[in-house]
Design an enzyme around this catalytic site. Sequence first.
Site, PDB file in Angstrom:
ATOM      1  N   SER A 125       0.847  -1.335  -0.034  1.00 11.22           N
ATOM      2  CA  SER A 125      -0.043  -0.008   0.078  1.00 11.22           C
ATOM      3  C   SER A 125       0.805   1.172  -0.096  1.00 11.22           C
ATOM      4  CB  SER A 125      -0.854  -0.028   1.162  1.00 11.22           C
ATOM      5  OG  SER A 125      -1.574   1.311   1.667  1.00 11.22           O
ATOM      6  N   TYR A 149      -1.884  -1.192  10.955  1.00 10.73           N
ATOM      7  CA  TYR A 149      -1.953  -1.622   9.669  1.00 10.73           C
ATOM      8  C   TYR A 149      -1.008  -1.496   8.744  1.00 10.73           C
ATOM      9  CZ  TYR A 149      -3.447  -1.605   4.652  1.00 10.73           C
ATOM     10  OH  TYR A 149      -3.724  -2.057   3.316  1.00 10.73           O
ATOM     11  N   LYS A 153       2.198  -3.746   6.616  1.00 10.93           N
ATOM     12  CA  LYS A 153       2.713  -3.926   5.101  1.00 10.93           C
ATOM     13  C   LYS A 153       4.406  -3.539   4.947  1.00 10.93           C
ATOM     14  CE  LYS A 153      -1.234  -4.360   3.281  1.00 10.93           C
ATOM     15  NZ  LYS A 153      -1.614  -5.700   2.699  1.00 10.93           N
TER      16      LYS A 153
END
Length: 339
Positions: A125, A149, A153
Amino acid sequence: MQTILVTGGAGYIGSHTCVELLEKNYEVIVIDNLINSSKESLNRVKKITGKSITFYEKDILDKDALDKIFNDHKIDAVIHFAGLKAVGESTQIPLTYYHNNLTGTLILLQAMQQASVFNLVFSSSATVYGEVNQAPYTEDMPLSATNPYGLTKVMIEQFLQDTYESHNYWNISILRYFNPVGAHKSGLIGEDPNGIPNNLMPYVSQVAVGKLKQLKVFGGDYPTIDGTGVRDYIHVTDLALGHIKALEKIASQTQTSIEAYNLGTGNGSSVLEVVNAFKEASSKDIPYDIVDRRPGDLAIAYANAGKAKAQLGWEANQTLKDMCQDTWNWQTNNPNGYR
Ligand code: NAD
Ligand code: UDP
């Protein structure tokens, strides 16, 4: 033809990617525990393509289930979408996010290694560019995270880098998505968020259809064209096609590699530009109120999309207008999503 295992294939981006894979005659196997999706999306994929998918309703944390899939099928490559993705929720239940996204990926990598499947496309992302870099982002910028979150990644990208360096028979493509929006042209599949959407496009769409009263625009005093936040919105079908290009590169190259690619248009749009484009696409009024900034939001984020164009031969083709029209088509045909 190649067989691709798609983790999280029943989800928003996964289902659109399954369509493009099937259209290009790949065999598709999906593993998804349906924690944030519905099996109906895969029925719709079959309806669009007229082709079938092998579906396992299983968790990627279940190593035995993964081993069985790798034993029962000759898999050429894995596209790994499965993960939890809500930024706000990740600050409430970080351990759940770390377990699902990090442990899940480790178990998948172990199962792949054991089965000698070394070709991987991973969903990263733009959030990995963190707060310090300035847009347009290039792939060589330092990575950081501002929430659990985002940290999953950043950490998974590091896992992959370390894995490749230890055994360079791995062949890995890391795709850093900007803001995926829109829906398949057929109106049969699209984004189906649970409850009140967190993201701009599905929120605007639900205001237009009358499910929500008005949009809250988070911040009107950013140093941008009209004071509202700027993002790089990309049509989900363009994004799906980026995965095909990544698979083609992995299959064709003589030397293995690990590479990260930005998948964005390279252009930013403000919140009010999105609202206006949606108004036009839907012919509906979209009442909004400008409120305080949302904590953690950046003013401006967009991609330099040059590397994907140069190395994958991929670029985004669809406009903001296409994205709004296709979102509206999906919304009006499926006012309650897949339910
Ligand atoms: P999604 O929630 O629609 O799809 C993810 C799918 O993974 C869901 O179907 C869910 O049920 C499944 N899943 C989650 N944990 C699982 C597990 N342990 N085992 C099996 N299945 C599991 O989300 P999406 O928008 O399609 O995102 C796909 C990927 O792209 C995610 O990794 C996400 O972090 C990443 N991504 C998304 C965006 C975005 O804005 N949508 C942006 C950047 C990156
Ligand atoms: N946004 C907004 N109202 C909303 C949701 C989002 O004004 O209800 C803004 C947000 O501040 C950001 C842009 O829309 O500038 C995109 O937000 P989204 O949550 O869709 O994506 P991300 O924050 O991940 O870029």
